[in-house]
Enzyme design. Structure first.
Site, PDB file in Angstrom:
ATOM      1  N   ARG A 146      17.450   8.455 -34.289  1.00 47.72           N
ATOM      2  CA  ARG A 146      18.544   9.122 -34.813  1.00 47.72           C
ATOM      3  C   ARG A 146      17.998   9.581 -36.371  1.00 47.72           C
ATOM      4  NH1 ARG A 146      21.259   4.679 -32.919  1.00 47.72           N
ATOM      5  NH2 ARG A 146      22.950   5.305 -31.083  1.00 47.72           N
ATOM      6  N   LYS A 172      23.621   2.537 -35.223  1.00 46.74           N
ATOM      7  CA  LYS A 172      25.004   2.572 -35.339  1.00 46.74           C
ATOM      8  C   LYS A 172      25.530   1.086 -35.463  1.00 46.74           C
ATOM      9  CE  LYS A 172      26.060   6.986 -33.546  1.00 46.74           C
ATOM     10  NZ  LYS A 172      26.967   7.556 -32.438  1.00 46.74           N
ATOM     11  N   HIS A 241      18.318  16.033 -33.473  1.00 44.90           N
ATOM     12  CA  HIS A 241      19.145  15.198 -32.402  1.00 44.90           C
ATOM     13  C   HIS A 241      18.400  15.943 -31.076  1.00 44.90           C
ATOM     14  CE1 HIS A 241      21.781  11.942 -31.812  1.00 44.90           C
ATOM     15  NE2 HIS A 241      22.130  12.273 -30.785  1.00 44.90           N
ATOM     16  N   ARG A 244      15.632  13.926 -30.251  1.00 41.11           N
ATOM     17  CA  ARG A 244      16.015  12.561 -29.543  1.00 41.11           C
ATOM     18  C   ARG A 244      16.302  12.942 -27.994  1.00 41.11           C
ATOM     19  NH1 ARG A 244      18.433   7.680 -30.476  1.00 41.11           N
ATOM     20  NH2 ARG A 244      20.466   7.380 -29.508  1.00 41.11           N
ATOM     21  N   HIS A 267      21.738   2.749 -26.972  1.00 42.56           N
ATOM     22  CA  HIS A 267      23.173   3.338 -26.511  1.00 42.56           C
ATOM     23  C   HIS A 267      23.745   1.626 -26.276  1.00 42.56           C
ATOM     24  CE1 HIS A 267      22.096   7.540 -25.467  1.00 42.56           C
ATOM     25  NE2 HIS A 267      22.477   7.497 -26.535  1.00 42.56           N
ATOM     26  N   TYR A 276      21.483  12.083 -19.481  1.00 44.54           N
ATOM     27  CA  TYR A 276      20.098  12.483 -19.111  1.00 44.54           C
ATOM     28  C   TYR A 276      19.555  12.422 -17.622  1.00 44.54           C
ATOM     29  CZ  TYR A 276      19.988  12.077 -24.288  1.00 44.54           C
ATOM     30  OH  TYR A 276      20.311  11.897 -25.501  1.00 44.54           O
TER      31      TYR A 276
END
Length: 297
Positions: A146, A172, A241, A244, A267, A276
């Site tokens: 990120r 995150k 992004h 990414r 994730h 994806y």
């Protein structure tokens, strides 16, 4: 406690006790300021479910997407939950309220050829800035980072990247993960390491620095990447992004290992990674439509 004071106290707890990132705290601040503005003269402790429903309907009517409204409600819900623990409110006025559904948009990704073109050497630029940018862009695409994760890297991270082919990033919710660093990215990082001291200020810890010698900003990284894409004539706006997304899509197309891609992206839920698989199917569908005798129009 006034509404402004309550918001300030909550944000302080997020930053100091829960160790949320500055970016996350900034987002919460924006969302809670909007709540205070919408409430107007009504104290936050007196807000009811019908008030919040009206706020959501009002913002939706102004064009705010369901996804943005869901983020707002999540921030507000957490804030009122915190107020409830302090006995400021008896019930959470956001409970049971859902944002309107928005159509799902697949993330944009570069093709393999476009990604390779973007990462070609930049011979015309300042050699120091060109080396820095090449290292940043290669690392984005190599490891699926990120923007905030890349900008936050410190110089000591370079050792494990070059020697062990991996790098530790803080994602995150302050979750750390180890991601692989490919050979091309290691070459670019080694070239940048040789030139970094000509740009970096004394005692600057950041791996990537600006012309001023201090940690490079998120906005500058975005601008440098977009500028490079325009120089090369790529047909779409390119942002960090997107690299990414491209990393995830290309690794999944090659390996089919959804769980591994989830781990590398950081994730929490595999549902976030499954988008994806749709990108991969789109690629297969295009090949089918162009190649199968019964599919040609």
């Amino acid at each position: 406690m006034s509404s402004t004071a309550a918001v300030a106290a909550y944000l302080a707890e997020l930053a100091e006790q829960r160790r949320q990132s500055p970016h996350t705290v900034s987002n919460y601040r924006r969302d809670l300021v909007r709540l205070v503005t919408l409430a107007g003269e009504t104290p936050l402790a007196e807000l009811q479910v019908h008030h919040v429903r009206r706020f959501v309907a009002q913002m939706h009517g102004q064009g705010l997407s369901g996804r943005s409204l869901a983020r707002l409600l999540s921030a507000w819900r957490g804030f009122f939950k915190w107020l409830g623990r302090g006995d400021v409110v008896r019930a959470n006025p956001c409970d049971g309220i859902r944002a309107p559904k928005s159509p799902k948009h697949l993330p944009n990704a570069l093709s393999v050829d476009e990604a390779a073109h973007l990462l070609e050497p930049d011979d015309e630029a300042d050699p120091v800035l060109a080396a820095r940018d090449a290292a940043m862009f290669e690392l984005f695409y190599s490891s699926g980072l990120r923007l905030a994760e890349l900008a936050a890297l410190d110089f000591p991270a370079l050792e494990s990247a070059l020697e062990e082919g991996e790098i530790r990033v803080l994602g995150k919710r302050s979750k750390a993960r180890i991601v692989p660093v490919g050979s091309k990215a290691r070459e670019a990082l080694a070239a940048w390491a040789a030139l970094r001291d000509t740009l970096a200020a004394v005692d600057e810890a950041a791996l990537f620095v600006s012309r001023r010698g201090t940690r490079i900003s998120h906005r500058m990284i975005q601008l440098r990447l977009a500028r490079r894409a325009v120089q090369l004539g790529l047909p779409q706006h390119v942002h960090p992004h997107m690299l990414r997304h491209s990393f995830a899509s290309h690794v999944l197309q090659s390996s089919g290992d959804l769980r591994a891609v989830q781990e590398m992206l950081g994730h929490a839920s595999i549902a976030s990674t499954q988008v994806y698989t749709h990108l991969d199917f789109q690629h297969l569908a295009k090949v089918y439509d162009s190649a199968h005798p019964r599919a040609k129009r």
